[in-house]
Design a protein around this motif. Structure first.
Motif, mmCIF file in Angstrom:
data_model
loop_
_atom_site.group_PDB
_atom_site.id
_atom_site.type_symbol
_atom_site.label_atom_id
_atom_site.label_comp_id
_atom_site.label_asym_id
_atom_site.label_seq_id
_atom_site.Cartn_x
_atom_site.Cartn_y
_atom_site.Cartn_z
ATOM 1 N N LYS A 80 0.975 -1.234 -0.241
ATOM 2 C CA LYS A 80 0.048 0.075 -0.083
ATOM 3 C C LYS A 80 1.018 1.050 0.034
ATOM 4 C CE LYS A 80 -3.760 -1.935 2.897
ATOM 5 N NZ LYS A 80 -4.386 -2.104 4.213
ATOM 6 N N TYR A 81 0.518 2.274 -0.811
ATOM 7 C CA TYR A 81 0.974 3.490 -0.414
ATOM 8 C C TYR A 81 -0.031 4.187 0.450
ATOM 9 C CZ TYR A 81 4.457 3.109 -4.360
ATOM 10 O OH TYR A 81 5.502 2.733 -5.246
ATOM 11 N N ALA A 82 0.458 4.797 1.405
ATOM 12 C CA ALA A 82 -0.553 5.218 2.463
ATOM 13 C C ALA A 82 -1.835 4.169 2.545
ATOM 14 C CB ALA A 82 -0.880 6.609 1.892
ATOM 15 N N GLY A 132 -0.150 2.029 -14.537
ATOM 16 C CA GLY A 132 -0.590 1.837 -13.074
ATOM 17 C C GLY A 132 -1.124 0.651 -12.499
ATOM 18 N N SER A 133 -0.664 -0.542 -12.960
ATOM 19 C CA SER A 133 -1.059 -1.739 -12.564
ATOM 20 C C SER A 133 -0.268 -2.279 -11.526
ATOM 21 C CB SER A 133 -1.301 -2.969 -13.703
ATOM 22 O OG SER A 133 0.104 -3.063 -14.487
ATOM 23 N N GLY A 134 0.781 -1.778 -11.472
ATOM 24 C CA GLY A 134 1.719 -1.802 -9.931
ATOM 25 C C GLY A 134 3.128 -2.636 -10.534
ATOM 26 N N LYS A 135 3.447 -2.477 -11.774
ATOM 27 C CA LYS A 135 4.634 -3.212 -12.312
ATOM 28 C C LYS A 135 5.836 -2.629 -11.600
ATOM 29 C CE LYS A 135 3.690 -2.231 -16.643
ATOM 30 N NZ LYS A 135 2.437 -1.360 -16.485
ATOM 31 N N THR A 136 6.057 -1.429 -11.684
ATOM 32 C CA THR A 136 7.195 -0.709 -11.148
ATOM 33 C C THR A 136 7.205 -0.812 -9.702
ATOM 34 O OG1 THR A 136 7.242 1.036 -13.015
ATOM 35 C CG2 THR A 136 8.574 1.383 -10.628
ATOM 36 N N THR A 137 5.930 -0.918 -8.831
ATOM 37 C CA THR A 137 6.007 -1.130 -7.505
ATOM 38 C C THR A 137 6.624 -2.569 -7.377
ATOM 39 O OG1 THR A 137 4.266 0.549 -7.404
ATOM 40 C CG2 THR A 137 4.504 -0.802 -5.396
ATOM 41 N N LEU A 138 6.021 -3.443 -8.002
ATOM 42 C CA LEU A 138 6.467 -4.928 -7.675
ATOM 43 C C LEU A 138 8.042 -4.866 -7.932
ATOM 44 C CD1 LEU A 138 5.764 -7.883 -7.103
ATOM 45 C CD2 LEU A 138 5.219 -7.965 -9.654
HETATM 46 P P1 ADP Z 1 2.921 0.775 -13.324
HETATM 47 O O1 ADP Z 1 4.430 0.505 -13.339
HETATM 48 O O2 ADP Z 1 2.476 -0.518 -13.711
HETATM 49 O O3 ADP Z 1 2.679 1.729 -14.242
HETATM 50 P P2 ADP Z 1 3.186 1.660 -10.827
HETATM 51 O O4 ADP Z 1 3.753 0.575 -9.789
HETATM 52 O O5 ADP Z 1 4.044 2.974 -11.131
HETATM 53 O O6 ADP Z 1 2.424 1.002 -12.095
HETATM 54 O O7 ADP Z 1 1.795 2.284 -10.042
HETATM 55 C C1 ADP Z 1 0.905 1.786 -9.372
HETATM 56 C C2 ADP Z 1 0.049 2.603 -8.675
HETATM 57 O O8 ADP Z 1 0.566 3.123 -7.283
HETATM 58 C C3 ADP Z 1 -0.600 3.688 -9.450
HETATM 59 O O9 ADP Z 1 -1.894 4.016 -9.028
HETATM 60 C C4 ADP Z 1 0.266 5.024 -8.980
HETATM 61 O O10 ADP Z 1 -0.245 6.160 -9.225
HETATM 62 C C5 ADP Z 1 0.451 4.662 -7.740
HETATM 63 N N1 ADP Z 1 1.766 5.074 -7.172
HETATM 64 C C6 ADP Z 1 3.058 4.807 -7.615
HETATM 65 N N2 ADP Z 1 4.006 5.415 -6.820
HETATM 66 C C7 ADP Z 1 3.477 6.078 -5.949
HETATM 67 C C8 ADP Z 1 4.029 6.917 -4.798
HETATM 68 N N3 ADP Z 1 5.247 6.937 -4.647
HETATM 69 N N4 ADP Z 1 3.211 7.223 -3.994
HETATM 70 C C9 ADP Z 1 1.638 6.982 -4.110
HETATM 71 N N5 ADP Z 1 1.277 6.523 -5.112
HETATM 72 C C10 ADP Z 1 1.937 5.858 -6.269
#
Ligand code: ADP
Length: 264
Positions: free
Chosen positions: A15-17, A42-48
């Motif tokens: 979770k972000y916040a 926005g599906s979460g790839k970079t976050t993963l």
């Molecule tokens: P993708 O790489 O698939 O485009 P991200 O992992 O970048 O997706 O983002 C997934 C979700 O998390 C998006 O809704 C994005 O807006 C949100 N998000 C990404 N980074 C942050 C952050 N630092 N703070 C809050 N929300 C974020």
């Protein structure tokens, strides 16, 4: 015989916040596998990728590297295991390409001094990405595609067993897209390196990846061999695009051709 596990994600959520971004992600990637991470923006790839890298701690679940939890590695030890190429075309460094790629050697020795092993690793990495001719160029004066090749070389110079890449073919013309993916595939085959890479082009996924991870709304929709999970139906559902699959029975390759109208 299945290859040994390189990296494993067990029930990872994030979770972000208060915004839930990843939910209950479980998969395991073997040494020598090239895995494509596919999903809409926005599906979460970079976050993963950031979680697999240890940059972000999961809110639930865990990541295991080899036999140990990722969280138990000191940063330098972790950097010997995993290298990352982020999606940052705006990066600038007042360094030559050779000096920048040399930074990839930081987990392996004292700062500022390159051993003969380090030098060879840097040269080999520049060779893999066909960037040797850029060695003495100032990084800031390179084109987007040239920068990308140098940044990938920096990750290769790290000599890690796992490579994570966020859209590595961004900014590259078709020739270099194929060249970089061929180089990554060879590293998997010849050195048993595991590669997880975000790729948007399903034809490149089909040509190069062994497996695909399909992500939407932070959930894993499918994970498995590309031929099984990347299909007309899964592309329609995941990306909202109609593609016609054409199989070449002689080579076994599958091509996708976009159809109109788009359903998104
Ligand atoms: P993708 O790489 O698939 O485009 P991200 O992992 O970048 O997706 O983002 C997934 C979700 O998390 C998006 O809704 C994005 O807006 C949100 N998000 C990404 N980074 C942050 C952050 N630092 N703070 C809050 N929300 C974020």
């Amino acid at each position: 015989m299945p290859s040994p596990t390189a990296i494993e994600s067990r029930s990872v959520s994030f979770k972000y916040a208060n915004q839930s971004v990843l939910t209950d992600i479980t998969f395991s990637i073997g040494a020598g596998e090239l895995v494509a991470l596919i999903g809409p923006n926005g599906s979460g790839k970079t976050t993963l990728l950031k979680i697999l890298l240890g940059f972000l701690p999961p809110s639930a679940g865990s990541v295991t590297l080899g036999a140990k939890p990722l969280s138990s590695y000191a940063p330098k030890e972790r950097a010997k295991q995993i290298a990352y190429v982020s999606q940052q075309p705006q990066l600038s460094f007042p360094l030559t390409a050779f000096q920048l790629v040399s930074l990839g050697r930081y987990p392996h020795g004292p700062r500022g001094r390159l051993s003969s092993v380090d030098k060879l690793a840097v040269e080999t990495a520049l060779g893999h990405t066909d960037a040797m001719n850029l060695s003495e160029r100032n990084f800031n004066t390179l084109s987007g595609g040239e920068k990308q090749k140098v940044l990938i070389a920096r990750a290769l110079a790290q000599s890690a067993r796992i490579l994570l890449l966020d859209e590595p073919t961004l900014h590259l013309d078709l020739y270099y897209q194929l060249q970089i993916l061929t180089a990554l595939k060879n590293l998997c085959r010849e050195q048993g390196i595991a590669v997880i890479t975000v790729l948007h082009d399903v034809n490149l996924v089909s040509l190069f990846a062994d497996k695909a991870l399909l992500l939407s709304d932070g959930s894993l929709r499918a994970f498995g061999p590309v031929a099984e999970v990347v299909t007309e139906a899964s592309i329609r559902e995941l990306l909202g695009v109609e593609m016609k699959a054409i199989d070449n029975d002689q080579t076994g390759a599958r091509y996708f051709v976009p159809q109109q109208p788009f359903s998104r």
